[in-house]
Design a protein around this motif. Structure first.
Motif, PDB file in Angstrom:
ATOM      1  N   GLY A  51       9.351  -9.246  29.552  1.00 48.84           N
ATOM      2  CA  GLY A  51      10.243 -10.025  28.703  1.00 48.84           C
ATOM      3  C   GLY A  51      11.666  -9.515  28.775  1.00 48.84           C
ATOM      4  O   GLY A  51      12.002  -8.647  29.588  1.00 48.84           O
ATOM      5  N   SER A  52      12.505 -10.040  27.906  1.00 45.03           N
ATOM      6  CA  SER A  52      13.931  -9.684  27.909  1.00 45.03           C
ATOM      7  C   SER A  52      14.148  -8.284  27.342  1.00 45.03           C
ATOM      8  O   SER A  52      13.467  -7.862  26.403  1.00 45.03           O
ATOM      9  CB  SER A  52      14.718 -10.707  27.084  1.00 45.03           C
ATOM     10  OG  SER A  52      14.610 -12.000  27.658  1.00 45.03           O
ATOM     11  N   VAL A  53      15.113  -7.570  27.926  1.00 39.89           N
ATOM     12  CA  VAL A  53      15.415  -6.189  27.535  1.00 39.89           C
ATOM     13  C   VAL A  53      16.915  -6.008  27.421  1.00 39.89           C
ATOM     14  O   VAL A  53      17.677  -6.478  28.283  1.00 39.89           O
ATOM     15  CB  VAL A  53      14.851  -5.179  28.564  1.00 39.89           C
ATOM     16  CG1 VAL A  53      15.296  -3.758  28.221  1.00 39.89           C
ATOM     17  CG2 VAL A  53      13.334  -5.256  28.630  1.00 39.89           C
ATOM     18  N   ALA A  54      17.337  -5.334  26.359  1.00 41.30           N
ATOM     19  CA  ALA A  54      18.748  -4.981  26.191  1.00 41.30           C
ATOM     20  C   ALA A  54      18.892  -3.464  26.213  1.00 41.30           C
ATOM     21  O   ALA A  54      18.157  -2.762  25.513  1.00 41.30           O
ATOM     22  CB  ALA A  54      19.292  -5.538  24.874  1.00 41.30           C
ATOM     23  N   ILE A  55      19.809  -2.978  27.034  1.00 43.64           N
ATOM     24  CA  ILE A  55      20.156  -1.556  27.042  1.00 43.64           C
ATOM     25  C   ILE A  55      21.466  -1.426  26.270  1.00 43.64           C
ATOM     26  O   ILE A  55      22.513  -1.900  26.722  1.00 43.64           O
ATOM     27  CB  ILE A  55      20.302  -1.010  28.472  1.00 43.64           C
ATOM     28  CG1 ILE A  55      18.977  -1.141  29.234  1.00 43.64           C
ATOM     29  CG2 ILE A  55      20.745   0.454  28.445  1.00 43.64           C
ATOM     30  CD1 ILE A  55      19.039  -0.632  30.661  1.00 43.64           C
TER      31      ILE A  55
END
Length: 294
Positions: free
Chosen positions: A129-133
């Protein structure tokens, strides 16, 4: 009768570091903007799961993050959970049933023999799924900084554009779109959903107050972001392009964005509602704390 729409939670990895606290605040604002629950997840190494000091440390870190969000008066519903296993593997598995997984750009869960930020990198590369760093050098958002959206004609392109549009609206921030088709001699596939979405966006008079610009897609994003790290607050890219994810999570990019506020968001099409993250649940310690509205 209309079917009930399930809003998937926003998940943030907590490990007791200042980077995790910054990620939690960023994630809380994202969750609040979409009326989603924010889940704080702490991962204990499976080999240390039975040691009380590690459980105490996890509970303390979760409480500290929880208190920081409440003290900042962010109106979001909170849950917290302690799971056991490999941090990158568990957080990547969480992405199967989350709208987004957020991780600090570096933290205490990084592998001892790996570079700083190794956990965040592994989550971004392995998640479905979507990932934010999250990279936050300062406390508050600067609404003058750009949201950069990398558009192409992949399956994630429309989702990337929708994410940029949504974030632009609630942050009141301008969008810089990088796309290849208007700067190429090849024919444009007008039937592609991203083109239709762009046409609707640019033709909507309600979007007149939002600034947006398009530029040609560069061969490599590293050089562009190195030059503009101080003016970009969020870079949104298709997460289903492995070569692009690898470039943006590489050591050169980490150095280029060091001490900046530039967060990387890798968008992948969401899995159907109800698809669980069995791997994470099999590793779970069963120790879960839930709370209501903060």
């Amino acid at each position: 009768m209309n079917a009930t729409v399930t809003i998937k939670p926003v998940v943030v990895g907590i490990d007791g570091s200042k980077h995790a606290l910054r990620a939690a605040r960023w994630a809380a604002l994202e969750a609040a903007s979409r009326d989603a629950t924010l889940r704080l997840v702490y991962v204990i190494d499976a080999a240390d799961a039975d040691r009380q000091e590690n459980i105490d440390r996890a509970q303390h870190a979760l409480h500290k993050a929880w208190k920081a969000l409440v003290d900042n008066h962010i109106d979001v519903k909170l849950e917290s959970e302690i799971v056991t296993g490999d941090p990158a593997e568990c957080l990547a598995a969480e992405s199967r049933s989350a709208s987004m997984v957020c991780v600090g750009d570096r933290g205490k869960h990084d592998a001892p023999d790996g570079p700083r930020g190794s956990t965040a990198t592994e989550v971004a590369r392995r998640a479905q799924g979507s990932v934010a760093i999250i990279r936050r050098a300062h406390r508050d958002f600067d609404h003058r900084k750009w949201i950069l959206a990398v558009l192409d004609e992949s399956a994630s392109a429309t989702a990337v554009f929708e994410a940029a549009k949504t974030d632009s609206a609630w942050r009141d921030a301008p969008i810089l779109m990088l796309e290849p088709w208007s700067h190429s001699s090849r024919p444009i596939d007008a039937r592609h959903p991203v083109h239709a979405a762009l046409d609707r966006y640019t033709g909507d008079p309600d979007n007149g107050h939002l600034q947006s610009v398009t530029l040609a897609m560069p061969g490599h994003l590293t050089n562009l972001l190195r030059q503009s790290a101080c003016i970009d607050q969020l870079v949104i890219v298709p997460g289903n392009r492995p070569e692009l994810v690898a470039e943006l999570t590489g050591e050169k990019m980490r150095k280029a964005l060091k001490d900046s506020d530039c967060t990387l968001l890798f968008i992948r099409p969401e899995a159907p509602a109800g698809v669980g993250n069995g791997a994470a649940r099999q590793q779970s310690s069963g120790d879960r704390v839930t709370a209501g509205q903060s």
